[in-house]
Design a protein around this motif. Sequence first.
Motif, PDB file in Angstrom:
ATOM      1  N   VAL A  97      10.259   1.367   0.925  1.00  0.00           N
ATOM      2  CA  VAL A  97       9.142   1.838   0.371  1.00  0.00           C
ATOM      3  C   VAL A  97       8.365   2.709   1.151  1.00  0.00           C
ATOM      4  O   VAL A  97       8.289   2.343   2.481  1.00  0.00           O
ATOM      5  N   VAL A  98       8.203   3.869   1.118  1.00  0.00           N
ATOM      6  CA  VAL A  98       7.786   4.927   2.049  1.00  0.00           C
ATOM      7  C   VAL A  98       6.278   5.192   1.784  1.00  0.00           C
ATOM      8  O   VAL A  98       5.784   5.839   2.853  1.00  0.00           O
ATOM      9  N   SER A  99       5.726   4.972   1.033  1.00  0.00           N
ATOM     10  CA  SER A  99       4.386   5.079   0.380  1.00  0.00           C
ATOM     11  C   SER A  99       3.617   4.383  -0.480  1.00  0.00           C
ATOM     12  O   SER A  99       4.454   3.988  -1.418  1.00  0.00           O
ATOM     13  N   LYS A 100       2.483   3.713  -0.031  1.00  0.00           N
ATOM     14  CA  LYS A 100       1.769   2.926  -1.119  1.00  0.00           C
ATOM     15  C   LYS A 100       0.585   2.827  -0.423  1.00  0.00           C
ATOM     16  O   LYS A 100       0.139   3.520   0.661  1.00  0.00           O
ATOM     17  N   SER A 101      -0.604   2.410  -1.310  1.00  0.00           N
ATOM     18  CA  SER A 101      -1.880   2.244  -0.992  1.00  0.00           C
ATOM     19  C   SER A 101      -1.821   1.117  -0.020  1.00  0.00           C
ATOM     20  O   SER A 101      -1.065   0.308  -0.008  1.00  0.00           O
ATOM     21  N   SER A 102      -2.996   0.985   0.907  1.00  0.00           N
ATOM     22  CA  SER A 102      -2.982  -0.081   1.816  1.00  0.00           C
ATOM     23  C   SER A 102      -3.177  -1.445   1.226  1.00  0.00           C
ATOM     24  O   SER A 102      -3.065  -2.489   1.850  1.00  0.00           O
ATOM     25  N   SER A 103      -3.887  -1.366   0.056  1.00  0.00           N
ATOM     26  CA  SER A 103      -3.987  -2.799  -0.697  1.00  0.00           C
ATOM     27  C   SER A 103      -2.788  -3.222  -1.472  1.00  0.00           C
ATOM     28  O   SER A 103      -3.007  -4.120  -1.988  1.00  0.00           O
ATOM     29  N   THR A 126      -2.732   3.826  -8.979  1.00  0.00           N
ATOM     30  CA  THR A 126      -1.979   3.618  -7.669  1.00  0.00           C
ATOM     31  C   THR A 126      -0.566   3.987  -8.058  1.00  0.00           C
ATOM     32  O   THR A 126       0.121   4.205  -8.829  1.00  0.00           O
ATOM     33  N   THR A 127      -0.109   4.546  -6.809  1.00  0.00           N
ATOM     34  CA  THR A 127       1.157   5.301  -6.490  1.00  0.00           C
ATOM     35  C   THR A 127       2.081   4.369  -5.467  1.00  0.00           C
ATOM     36  O   THR A 127       1.526   4.006  -4.485  1.00  0.00           O
ATOM     37  N   VAL A 128       3.105   4.240  -5.949  1.00  0.00           N
ATOM     38  CA  VAL A 128       4.282   3.524  -4.886  1.00  0.00           C
ATOM     39  C   VAL A 128       5.572   4.493  -4.769  1.00  0.00           C
ATOM     40  O   VAL A 128       5.929   5.033  -5.802  1.00  0.00           O
TER      41      VAL A 128
END
Length: 185
Positions: A97-103, A126-128
Motif C-alpha cells: 500500500v503506497v498511499s492512503k489517508s491517515s485514518s 477515500t482513496t487507497v
Amino acid sequence: MRRHLSALAALAVAGSLAGSALAVPATAATAPAAPASAARITPSPQSPLKATVYYNKYVRRGGSFTYTIKSKNVGEWPTDFAGLLAILPKGASKTRVVSKSSSTVCDIEKRELICFFDTLKPGRTTTVKVKVWLKRSTKGSVYGEFGTFSVDVPGGVDITNPEELDKLDLAQDIKYLKVRTKIIR
C-alpha cells in the motif's frame, strides 16, 4: 485513540463474518428454501459505498503497476464502519500500500488486502493506492478483485464486545469489481 482500537477490533470480527457470508450463496442454492415466515430480510446499509478502480491495462513482464481504488459514500448517512476487501493478482512478487489517508488502516497478507476506513460522511471519498510488482515468470493476464463494505451498527451496541457483535446480522452483499491487466513482452 480508543475509538480506532475498538473499531479495529470490531472490524476484525466483521471481516471474518463478511468472509463467511460470501460462502453462503453457494450453499444456499442446494439447500431447500425456508418458509416465508422464517425468512429474514437483511436491509441494505444506509450508507453504501461505491468503488471505482483505476489500473494499468498493460504491463511489461516483470514490471510493476498501481491500482487506485476510490470509495465514495453514496448514502445519506455517515458510515458506522466501512472498508475495502481485495484479492490481489497471482504472480506478484511483492505488493504494498503506497498511499492512503491517515485514518485508514490497511493490512496485506499474501494475496488478500483489507482496509478499514474512518467515518465517511455522505458524498465523501477515500482513496487507497496499491503497487504490485510481478515475477519475471508471470505470463498472460493477471486479475485483481476489489469490493467495498459498509456495516450499520445500531445505537447502544458495544463494538468491543464480540458477543454483542455476534448477535448483529452483519452479512454483507459485497459486489466485487474484477479488473484485468495484460502482460506484454
